[in-house]
Design a protein around this motif. Structure first.
Motif, PDB file in Angstrom:
ATOM      1  N   SER A 132      47.683 -21.828  -1.009  1.00  0.00           N
ATOM      2  CA  SER A 132      47.274 -23.013  -0.252  1.00  0.00           C
ATOM      3  C   SER A 132      47.655 -24.301  -0.966  1.00  0.00           C
ATOM      4  N   LYS A 133      47.932 -24.221  -2.264  1.00  0.00           N
ATOM      5  CA  LYS A 133      48.259 -25.403  -3.065  1.00  0.00           C
ATOM      6  C   LYS A 133      49.770 -25.643  -3.156  1.00  0.00           C
ATOM      7  N   THR A 134      50.581 -24.791  -2.527  1.00  0.00           N
ATOM      8  CA  THR A 134      52.026 -24.855  -2.732  1.00  0.00           C
ATOM      9  C   THR A 134      52.728 -25.932  -1.914  1.00  0.00           C
ATOM     10  N   GLY A 135      52.075 -26.427  -0.862  1.00  0.00           N
ATOM     11  CA  GLY A 135      52.721 -27.390   0.011  1.00  0.00           C
ATOM     12  C   GLY A 135      53.346 -26.772   1.243  1.00  0.00           C
ATOM     13  N   ALA A 136      53.161 -25.468   1.431  1.00  0.00           N
ATOM     14  CA  ALA A 136      53.677 -24.799   2.625  1.00  0.00           C
ATOM     15  C   ALA A 136      52.928 -25.285   3.863  1.00  0.00           C
ATOM     16  N   ASP A 137      53.594 -25.192   5.009  1.00  0.00           N
ATOM     17  CA  ASP A 137      52.972 -25.601   6.274  1.00  0.00           C
ATOM     18  C   ASP A 137      52.141 -24.481   6.891  1.00  0.00           C
ATOM     19  N   VAL A 138      52.588 -23.241   6.684  1.00  0.00           N
ATOM     20  CA  VAL A 138      51.944 -22.074   7.297  1.00  0.00           C
ATOM     21  C   VAL A 138      51.868 -20.943   6.269  1.00  0.00           C
ATOM     22  N   ILE A 139      50.735 -20.252   6.245  1.00  0.00           N
ATOM     23  CA  ILE A 139      50.611 -19.002   5.483  1.00  0.00           C
ATOM     24  C   ILE A 139      50.312 -17.914   6.492  1.00  0.00           C
ATOM     25  N   SER A 140      51.194 -16.936   6.617  1.00  0.00           N
ATOM     26  CA  SER A 140      50.960 -15.838   7.565  1.00  0.00           C
ATOM     27  C   SER A 140      50.463 -14.614   6.806  1.00  0.00           C
ATOM     28  N   MET A 141      49.416 -14.000   7.354  1.00  0.00           N
ATOM     29  CA  MET A 141      48.713 -12.912   6.673  1.00  0.00           C
ATOM     30  C   MET A 141      48.462 -11.758   7.641  1.00  0.00           C
ATOM     31  N   GLY A 142      49.142 -10.648   7.435  1.00  0.00           N
ATOM     32  CA  GLY A 142      48.863  -9.468   8.239  1.00  0.00           C
ATOM     33  C   GLY A 142      47.453  -8.961   8.028  1.00  0.00           C
ATOM     34  N   SER A 143      46.890  -9.251   6.852  1.00  0.00           N
ATOM     35  CA  SER A 143      45.557  -8.750   6.509  1.00  0.00           C
ATOM     36  C   SER A 143      44.445  -9.371   7.349  1.00  0.00           C
ATOM     37  N   LEU A 144      44.718 -10.481   8.043  1.00  0.00           N
ATOM     38  CA  LEU A 144      43.693 -11.041   8.934  1.00  0.00           C
ATOM     39  C   LEU A 144      43.256  -9.992   9.945  1.00  0.00           C
ATOM     40  N   ILE A 145      44.201  -9.140  10.352  1.00  0.00           N
ATOM     41  CA  ILE A 145      43.902  -8.115  11.346  1.00  0.00           C
ATOM     42  C   ILE A 145      43.718  -6.750  10.693  1.00  0.00           C
ATOM     43  N   HIS A 146      44.745  -6.274   9.981  1.00  0.00           N
ATOM     44  CA  HIS A 146      44.638  -4.893   9.486  1.00  0.00           C
ATOM     45  C   HIS A 146      43.711  -4.761   8.280  1.00  0.00           C
ATOM     46  N   GLY A 147      43.318  -5.882   7.677  1.00  0.00           N
ATOM     47  CA  GLY A 147      42.410  -5.816   6.539  1.00  0.00           C
ATOM     48  C   GLY A 147      40.982  -6.214   6.860  1.00  0.00           C
ATOM     49  N   SER A 148      40.702  -6.486   8.122  1.00  0.00           N
ATOM     50  CA  SER A 148      39.356  -6.937   8.496  1.00  0.00           C
ATOM     51  C   SER A 148      38.392  -5.766   8.659  1.00  0.00           C
ATOM     52  N   THR A 149      37.160  -6.002   8.292  1.00  0.00           N
ATOM     53  CA  THR A 149      36.091  -5.013   8.457  1.00  0.00           C
ATOM     54  C   THR A 149      35.296  -5.323   9.718  1.00  0.00           C
ATOM     55  N   TRP A 150      34.972  -4.296  10.483  1.00  0.00           N
ATOM     56  CA  TRP A 150      34.196  -4.498  11.705  1.00  0.00           C
ATOM     57  C   TRP A 150      32.836  -5.109  11.389  1.00  0.00           C
ATOM     58  N   ILE A 151      32.368  -5.929  12.312  1.00  0.00           N
ATOM     59  CA  ILE A 151      30.998  -6.460  12.252  1.00  0.00           C
ATOM     60  C   ILE A 151      30.071  -5.465  12.947  1.00  0.00           C
ATOM     61  N   ASP A 152      28.922  -5.265  12.367  1.00  0.00           N
ATOM     62  CA  ASP A 152      27.947  -4.317  12.928  1.00  0.00           C
ATOM     63  C   ASP A 152      27.176  -5.000  14.054  1.00  0.00           C
ATOM     64  N   VAL A 153      27.450  -4.583  15.289  1.00  0.00           N
ATOM     65  CA  VAL A 153      26.727  -5.102  16.460  1.00  0.00           C
ATOM     66  C   VAL A 153      26.060  -3.932  17.186  1.00  0.00           C
ATOM     67  N   SER A 154      24.972  -4.211  17.858  1.00  0.00           N
ATOM     68  CA  SER A 154      24.199  -3.147  18.468  1.00  0.00           C
ATOM     69  C   SER A 154      23.656  -3.569  19.841  1.00  0.00           C
ATOM     70  N   LEU A 155      23.418  -2.590  20.685  1.00  0.00           N
ATOM     71  CA  LEU A 155      22.774  -2.815  21.991  1.00  0.00           C
ATOM     72  C   LEU A 155      21.421  -2.128  21.981  1.00  0.00           C
ATOM     73  N   GLU A 156      20.419  -2.864  22.415  1.00  0.00           N
ATOM     74  CA  GLU A 156      19.055  -2.309  22.471  1.00  0.00           C
ATOM     75  C   GLU A 156      18.442  -2.561  23.839  1.00  0.00           C
ATOM     76  N   ILE A 157      18.011  -1.491  24.483  1.00  0.00           N
ATOM     77  CA  ILE A 157      17.304  -1.615  25.766  1.00  0.00           C
ATOM     78  C   ILE A 157      15.869  -2.034  25.501  1.00  0.00           C
ATOM     79  N   MET A 158      15.421  -3.056  26.202  1.00  0.00           N
ATOM     80  CA  MET A 158      14.100  -3.608  25.965  1.00  0.00           C
ATOM     81  C   MET A 158      13.045  -2.847  26.754  1.00  0.00           C
ATOM     82  N   GLU A 159      11.888  -2.677  26.177  1.00  0.00           N
ATOM     83  CA  GLU A 159      10.790  -1.991  26.879  1.00  0.00           C
ATOM     84  C   GLU A 159      10.159  -2.935  27.892  1.00  0.00           C
TER      85      GLU A 159
END
Length: 274
Positions: free
Chosen positions: A247-274
């Protein structure tokens, strides 16, 4: 999401003998979908497509890109218990996966912003069949989607250069390109970067260079009065651990495949209410 896409995902998940969802009586129920950890939201529009397909009532106070704290409710639902149970897994899969990408992207964008205005972009390293959703998740996280497909921008990669050389590859690309298409070339040395700038490339990707090499190459390009419209992109195995230095190099764009293939899923859940 198109109807045929929804039905394709449902066919994969429901199969042809869905006993599980039909075990309970079909009745009107209320439910919530919530996050079990802090995250950046993405995929809400995908979830809505499933809800509307099944006729499930939904309400949300959020939009893609919103920050959500652990325990926060993403959707409140009402409708057929059978429909909600059948929509549950595809919806949670999409939300978990896409929120994970958006959350990773947001972390990278925030880290880069501490040092420069460089854009953080993803690549075409996507899950087959899910590219448009994954790239939209990057956008939700504040990143740039880069090319959605090969038509968007003409990219001359290392194998093109090996077969044709920088000059001939650029000449051929300019002959074939529409006036609306930019031409990007991937280079691995300052010499090739300077040659590409002189030959009329719109975007120069510095591939697999160390941060010091990137800074040196950009310095040489500036010394040679690189045209203002030329965009400098860096890529090649960059992760969040070394993002700060790039980020300090002066480049305009940094492209990262890891944004997608290195991401960990977020834990989301569905709950039926009583």
């Amino acid at each position: 999401m198109f109807t045929h896409e929804i039905e394709s995902f449902l066919e994969e998940d429901l199969g042809y003998n869905d006993i599980s969802c039909k075990l309970v009586p079909d009745m009107h129920v209320e439910a919530i979908i919530f996050a079990k950890e802090d995250c950046t939201l993405a995929g809400l529009d995908v979830a809505v497509s499933f809800f509307e397909y099944f006729g499930i009532g939904y309400n949300t106070e959020h939009e893609n890109g919103d920050m959500l704290s652990q325990g926060g409710v993403i959707f409140s639902l009402s409708g057929s218990s059978l429909s909600i149970l059948r929509a549950e897994r595809p919806v949670l899969n999409f939300l978990g996966h896409l929120c994970g990408i958006a959350t990773t992207t947001r972390k990278c964008v925030d880290l880069a912003r501490k040092h420069s205005d460089v854009k953080i972009a993803c690549t075409r390293k996507t899950t087959p069949g899910l590219r448009k959703y994954e790239k939209m998740a990057v956008i939700a996280g504040g990143g740039d989607p880069h090319r959605f497909n090969l038509t968007d921008t003409i990219m001359i990669k290392d194998n093109h250069v090996k077969l044709m050389g920088v000059d001939d590859a650029l000449r051929s690309a300019k002959e074939k390109a529409s006036f609306a298409q930019k031409i990007e070339i991937e280079v691995e040395s300052a010499v090739d970067a300077l040659n590409a700038a002189r030959s009329g490339a719109d975007i120069i990707m510095l591939d697999n260079m160390e941060p010091s090499e990137v800074m040196d190459t950009i310095g040489q390009l500036k010394d040679q009065s690189i045209p203002e419209h030329v965009i400098i992109e860096v890529s090649g195995g960059i992760g969040i651990d070394d993002l700060e230095e790039y980020s300090k190099t002066g480049a305009d764009v940094i492209s990262m495949g890891s944004l997608i293939h290195g991401s960990t899923w977020i834990d989301v859940s569905l709950e039926i209410m009583e």
